[in-house]
Design a protein around this motif. Structure first.
Motif, PDB file in Angstrom:
ATOM      1  N   GLY A  61      69.782   7.007  -1.242  1.00 58.90           N
ATOM      2  CA  GLY A  61      69.701   8.239  -0.674  1.00 58.90           C
ATOM      3  C   GLY A  61      70.665   9.388  -1.666  1.00 58.90           C
ATOM      4  O   GLY A  61      70.003  10.439  -1.780  1.00 58.90           O
ATOM      5  N   LYS A  62      71.553   9.023  -2.271  1.00 64.78           N
ATOM      6  CA  LYS A  62      72.459   9.731  -3.286  1.00 64.78           C
ATOM      7  C   LYS A  62      71.861  10.088  -4.267  1.00 64.78           C
ATOM      8  O   LYS A  62      71.772  11.106  -4.828  1.00 64.78           O
ATOM      9  N   TRP A  64      68.472   9.826  -4.929  1.00 66.32           N
ATOM     10  CA  TRP A  64      67.282  10.744  -4.623  1.00 66.32           C
ATOM     11  C   TRP A  64      67.806  12.411  -4.449  1.00 66.32           C
ATOM     12  O   TRP A  64      67.389  13.320  -4.793  1.00 66.32           O
ATOM     13  N   ASP A  65      69.152  12.312  -3.820  1.00 67.45           N
ATOM     14  CA  ASP A  65      69.694  13.610  -3.521  1.00 67.45           C
ATOM     15  C   ASP A  65      70.320  14.543  -4.815  1.00 67.45           C
ATOM     16  O   ASP A  65      69.830  15.653  -5.182  1.00 67.45           O
ATOM     17  N   SER A 100      67.568  15.296  10.904  1.00 71.83           N
ATOM     18  CA  SER A 100      67.681  14.104  10.101  1.00 71.83           C
ATOM     19  C   SER A 100      69.243  13.535  10.176  1.00 71.83           C
ATOM     20  O   SER A 100      69.417  12.432  10.309  1.00 71.83           O
ATOM     21  N   LEU A 104      70.046   9.757  11.612  1.00 71.04           N
ATOM     22  CA  LEU A 104      70.683   8.703  10.589  1.00 71.04           C
ATOM     23  C   LEU A 104      71.626   7.856  11.444  1.00 71.04           C
ATOM     24  O   LEU A 104      71.920   6.686  11.198  1.00 71.04           O
ATOM     25  N   TYR A 120      66.372   3.502   7.539  1.00 73.90           N
ATOM     26  CA  TYR A 120      67.666   4.353   7.228  1.00 73.90           C
ATOM     27  C   TYR A 120      67.347   4.925   5.757  1.00 73.90           C
ATOM     28  O   TYR A 120      67.809   5.757   5.477  1.00 73.90           O
ATOM     29  N   THR A 121      66.729   3.993   4.936  1.00 71.36           N
ATOM     30  CA  THR A 121      66.103   4.757   3.518  1.00 71.36           C
ATOM     31  C   THR A 121      65.437   5.887   3.845  1.00 71.36           C
ATOM     32  O   THR A 121      65.626   7.003   3.008  1.00 71.36           O
ATOM     33  N   ALA A 124      67.407   8.708   5.093  1.00 69.95           N
ATOM     34  CA  ALA A 124      68.380   9.383   4.443  1.00 69.95           C
ATOM     35  C   ALA A 124      67.527  10.254   3.212  1.00 69.95           C
ATOM     36  O   ALA A 124      68.321  11.249   2.751  1.00 69.95           O
ATOM     37  N   LEU A 125      66.408   9.710   2.723  1.00 69.83           N
ATOM     38  CA  LEU A 125      65.689  10.497   1.765  1.00 69.83           C
ATOM     39  C   LEU A 125      65.327  12.003   2.229  1.00 69.83           C
ATOM     40  O   LEU A 125      65.749  13.007   1.712  1.00 69.83           O
ATOM     41  N   TYR A 128      69.006  13.772   2.559  1.00 73.29           N
ATOM     42  CA  TYR A 128      69.492  14.535   1.431  1.00 73.29           C
ATOM     43  C   TYR A 128      68.541  15.538   0.917  1.00 73.29           C
ATOM     44  O   TYR A 128      69.046  16.450   0.140  1.00 73.29           O
TER      45      TYR A 128
END
Length: 462
Positions: A61-62, A64-65, A100, A104, A120-121, A124-125, A128
């Motif tokens: 997630g991070k 991708w962020d 979102s 989460l 959760y992935t 999270a995408l 973020y």
């Protein structure tokens, strides 16, 4: 009095503008703080995921962020609309961010580890992407609402106060919910719902309260926006040759990587190493943030007299001493634990103020050299590096806990290797990062006098 000085005095920020800008920080501070403090613990001890898998979800997630940051920054710099460059992006991302945030903390009706990872992935995408769409343009506004050296420190102090206040509020809210709701799944679901709703409201208040000021500054002499045909990658290459920017980027990365690593491991430390209940974790975090909030007033006052670099060099050593103290802290030393929390908060206040107030000054220097106003890409690169660093750090935290034999859900039967790993993560690692940030701050070259000369040259380019 020169015409330049006269213009500067006539364009001071109103209190209402500072307040509205600061409120906008709640759109990021509430969702991000509950993520930092609770998400890894939520995934391992409530959802039931393996620590390595939980850390992997956060890392994906991070990263991708972080990938989104330069793109959104570049696009917002190039956005042309009657609403300005930043506001359309903030409004566009508001609803997806709130929704979102709630999802989460929702647990799907399955125990299948693979399905949980996929759920959760994906959320999270989405989270973020929305977070970047809102918070990156919001951050860039700090460089566009004023060009005054000290006014920027004031503006960032307002933002930082709401950031800390949002963190404290999220922890108080969490403790209230946890004390009144017995079901752990419902506890986090309610927490996520409140954070999502407040985030949406804060965005619209910030847009409404700063819109008029933004358009006033757009008419300021010397505040031109030349468009360059160069690509995003070419712009990044030029920016990375800016030495003051590299210093700010390093200061921000090291200070916040250390702070958020401590926040992520803190519940494990309080519960497993100190043998205390969850309530002590939230109270300790509130003590840290409450101290930082009160110290903000003093550090802001000293910054006007000593400069931004000086207060950072004065404040961060308090946090270094504090994290070293946590490493040696033993069960039963509860009072000392809270004293250490106060000491940590004294220094953390400067980590909130200094990097973000330095960055707009760097943008002015870049404008003087290139003729372009590129707040979006500058802020994006700083945040991108920070997010990648935090993603990797949290992944390693999960991996280290797993490798050390950490048992999810167990509060009294952790192996010595797991307890030792928790202490190493909360002590020596943040200490090293904070020392590096002090070295970078020492070499940062833009003082108040240097910045005034930059603005004077920009003014005469009108």
């Amino acid at each position: 009095m020169s015409s330049f000085e006269s213009f500067e005095r006539q364009t001071k920020l109103k209190f209402s503008t500072k307040l509205a800008y600061g409120i906008g920080e709640l759109s990021g501070s509430l969702p991000s703080n509950i993520l930092v403090f609770f998400f890894l613990f939520f995934l391992t001890d409530v959802v039931g995921l393996n620590p390595s898998l939980a850390g992997m979800i956060i890392m994906v997630g991070k990263i991708w962020d972080a990938i989104n940051d330069p793109l959104i920054g570049w696009l917002s710099d190039r956005t042309r609309s009657r609403f300005g460059r930043r506001y359309p992006w903030m409004i566009l991302g508001s609803i997806p961010l709130g929704l979102s945030c709630f999802l989460l903390w929702t647990i799907p009706p399955t125990n299948n580890q693979t399905l949980l990872i996929i759920y959760y992935t994906i959320i999270a995408l989405i989270f973020y992407a929305a977070f970047t769409t809102v918070l990156l343009p919001y951050s860039a506004l700090s460089a566009e609402l004023t060009q005054d050296y000290d006014e920027r420190t004031n503006l960032i102090s307002f933002r930082s106060a709401f950031s800390i206040g949002g963190s404290i509020f999220s922890l108080v809210l969490a403790e209230l919910i946890f004390s009144r709701v017995d079901n752990k799944q419902q506890q986090y679901l309610i927490l996520g719902l409140f954070a999502g709703i407040i985030a949406i409201i804060a965005i619209f208040i910030s847009v409404w309260g700063t819109y008029k000021r933004y358009h006033q500054v757009e008419q300021k002499p010397g505040n031109y926006h030349q468009a360059s045909p160069s690509s995003l990658w070419q712009k990044i290459q030029v920016i990375l040759t800016n030495f003051p920017f590299l210093c700010v980027m390093g200061i921000y990365l090291c200070s916040w990587l250390s702070v958020q690593t401590i926040a992520a491991i803190l519940p494990y430390f309080v519960i497993n190493c100190m043998k205390l209940s969850e309530e002590h974790f939230t109270r300790m975090a509130i003590t840290v943030q409450g101290t930082a909030l009160m110290m903000m007033i003093l550090w802001n006052f000293l910054s006007h007299r000593l400069g931004k670099k000086a207060i950072y060099l004065m404040g961060i050593p308090f946090t270094i001493v504090a994290v070293i103290g946590l490493f040696f802290l033993q069960p039963g030393q509860v009072i000392l634990m809270y004293v250490i929390a106060i000491m940590a908060g004294i220094g953390i206040a400067t980590a909130y103020i200094v990097p973000w107030s330095m960055l707009p000054d760097v943008v002015d220097l870049d404008q003087l050299k290139t003729g372009e106003r590129r707040e979006g890409i500058f802020f994006a690169l700083v945040v991108q590096l920070q997010k990648i660093g935090i993603a990797l750090a949290l992944f390693l935290v999960g991996k280290l806990l797993d490798s050390a034999g950490y048992i999810p859900g167990s509060t009294g039967q952790q192996p010595d290797t797991a307890l030792w790993a928790i202490r190493m993560i909360i002590g020596p690692l943040p200490t090293l990062l904070l020392i590096i940030s002090l070295v970078l701050a020492y070499f940062y070259p833009i003082t108040r006098q240097v910045h005034q000369e930059i603005l004077l040259q920009l003014y005469h380019k009108k």
